[in-house]
Design an enzyme around this catalytic site. Structure first.
Site, mmCIF file in Angstrom:
data_model
loop_
_atom_site.group_PDB
_atom_site.id
_atom_site.type_symbol
_atom_site.label_atom_id
_atom_site.label_comp_id
_atom_site.label_asym_id
_atom_site.label_seq_id
_atom_site.Cartn_x
_atom_site.Cartn_y
_atom_site.Cartn_z
ATOM 1 N N HIS A 120 0.844 -1.212 0.000
ATOM 2 C CA HIS A 120 0.000 0.000 0.000
ATOM 3 C C HIS A 120 0.872 1.252 0.000
ATOM 4 C CE1 HIS A 120 -3.032 -2.733 2.235
ATOM 5 N NE2 HIS A 120 -3.563 -2.497 1.047
ATOM 6 N N LYS A 152 -17.110 -7.257 6.517
ATOM 7 C CA LYS A 152 -15.838 -7.877 6.114
ATOM 8 C C LYS A 152 -15.108 -8.478 7.309
ATOM 9 C CE LYS A 152 -14.141 -6.152 1.725
ATOM 10 N NZ LYS A 152 -12.951 -5.641 1.033
ATOM 11 N N ARG A 155 -1.494 -5.468 -8.666
ATOM 12 C CA ARG A 155 -0.334 -6.306 -8.384
ATOM 13 C C ARG A 155 -0.073 -7.287 -9.531
ATOM 14 N NH1 ARG A 155 -2.789 -8.030 -2.778
ATOM 15 N NH2 ARG A 155 -4.514 -8.054 -4.248
ATOM 16 N N SER A 214 -2.913 -7.994 2.504
ATOM 17 C CA SER A 214 -3.198 -7.874 3.938
ATOM 18 C C SER A 214 -3.672 -9.215 4.496
ATOM 19 C CB SER A 214 -4.267 -6.812 4.181
ATOM 20 O OG SER A 214 -3.782 -5.549 3.816
HETATM 21 O O1 PNS Z 1 -8.779 -3.081 -0.094
HETATM 22 P P1 PNS Z 1 -10.014 -3.593 -0.770
HETATM 23 O O2 PNS Z 1 -10.811 -4.427 0.215
HETATM 24 O O3 PNS Z 1 -9.697 -4.326 -2.035
HETATM 25 O O4 PNS Z 1 -10.888 -2.306 -1.161
HETATM 26 C C1 PNS Z 1 -12.135 -2.461 -1.795
HETATM 27 C C2 PNS Z 1 -12.901 -1.126 -1.908
HETATM 28 C C3 PNS Z 1 -12.924 -0.421 -0.576
HETATM 29 C C4 PNS Z 1 -12.211 -0.236 -2.921
HETATM 30 C C5 PNS Z 1 -14.344 -1.460 -2.384
HETATM 31 O O5 PNS Z 1 -14.844 -2.482 -1.572
HETATM 32 C C6 PNS Z 1 -15.283 -0.267 -2.320
HETATM 33 O O6 PNS Z 1 -15.137 0.682 -3.056
HETATM 34 N N1 PNS Z 1 -16.280 -0.343 -1.417
HETATM 35 C C7 PNS Z 1 -17.232 0.720 -1.223
HETATM 36 C C8 PNS Z 1 -18.638 0.325 -1.683
HETATM 37 C C9 PNS Z 1 -18.847 0.647 -3.154
HETATM 38 O O7 PNS Z 1 -18.698 1.772 -3.606
HETATM 39 N N2 PNS Z 1 -19.190 -0.404 -3.909
HETATM 40 C C10 PNS Z 1 -19.415 -0.300 -5.323
HETATM 41 C C11 PNS Z 1 -18.118 -0.460 -6.089
HETATM 42 S S1 PNS Z 1 -18.509 -1.081 -7.623
#
Ligand code: PNS
Length: 161
Positions: free
Chosen positions: A17, A41, A91, A129
């Site tokens: 990150h 989560k 990645r 993570s």
């Molecule tokens: O670190 P992560 O868990 O891969 O991050 C995922 C994240 C936070 C980017 C994604 O889960 C997110 O944007 N969640 C917010 C809800 C949302 O907007 N969902 C619609 C996306 S299509």
């Protein structure tokens, strides 16, 4: 003034990150690192702990970085904080399918916001993570993979479980 948001779970923040943060602050004037508050989560660390770890880990960058928490739709939050770009790290090819899906969905929800993908440094392509949590819980060595602050929180939490 280009303001970007770097969203994620950051459970906990890793050197992967931080590599993306370092790249993003070279491109954008201002970066908000946004921690997803999502109890579904079942995160290992509370939102506050995740934010504290990030705050300490980004101090050496001396850049215009805010650390915040969000819930709900990412595009709504991005608009609320007046950012116009979402930054995500890539990645490996395996990340692509999910990232492609969410970036197009976010674009459909809000066409004014674009997502920019930054390639991780090669040495972090295998890092996540989730793996870090597992190694720490099983007593393995995570040094070199996470900042010192994450290692400290992992040690404390793993010793309680
Ligand atoms: O670190 P992560 O868990 O891969 O991050 C995922 C994240 C936070 C980017 C994604 O889960 C997110 O944007 N969640 C917010 C809800 C949302 O907007 N969902 C619609 C996306 S299509």
């Amino acid at each position: 003034m280009k303001h970007a948001v770097y969203p994620g779970s950051f459970d906990p923040v890793t050197n992967g990150h931080l590599d993306i943060v370092e790249r993003a602050i070279r491109i954008f004037d201002r970066l908000t690192i946004a921690v997803l508050t999502n109890p579904q989560k079942n995160p290992m660390f509370s939102t506050e702990d995740r934010m504290d770890m990030i705050r300490e880990a980004v101090k050496p960058f001396h850049a215009d970085i805010q650390v915040d928490a969000f819930h709900g739709l990412l595009v709504d939050y991005t608009g609320q904080i007046d950012a116009s770009v979402i930054v995500r790290g890539l990645r490996a090819v395996s990340d692509f399918e999910f990232e492609f899906q969410i970036s197009l969905m976010n674009r459909r929800l809000c066409p004014e916001i674009d997502t920019i993908y930054l390639m991780s440094a090669a040495e972090y392509t295998y890092l996540s993570s989730g793996l870090i949590r597992e190694i720490a819980i099983l007593g393995g060595d995570v040094s070199g993979l996470v900042p010192a602050v994450s290692a400290r929180y992992l040690k404390q939490t793993a010793s309680r479980s």
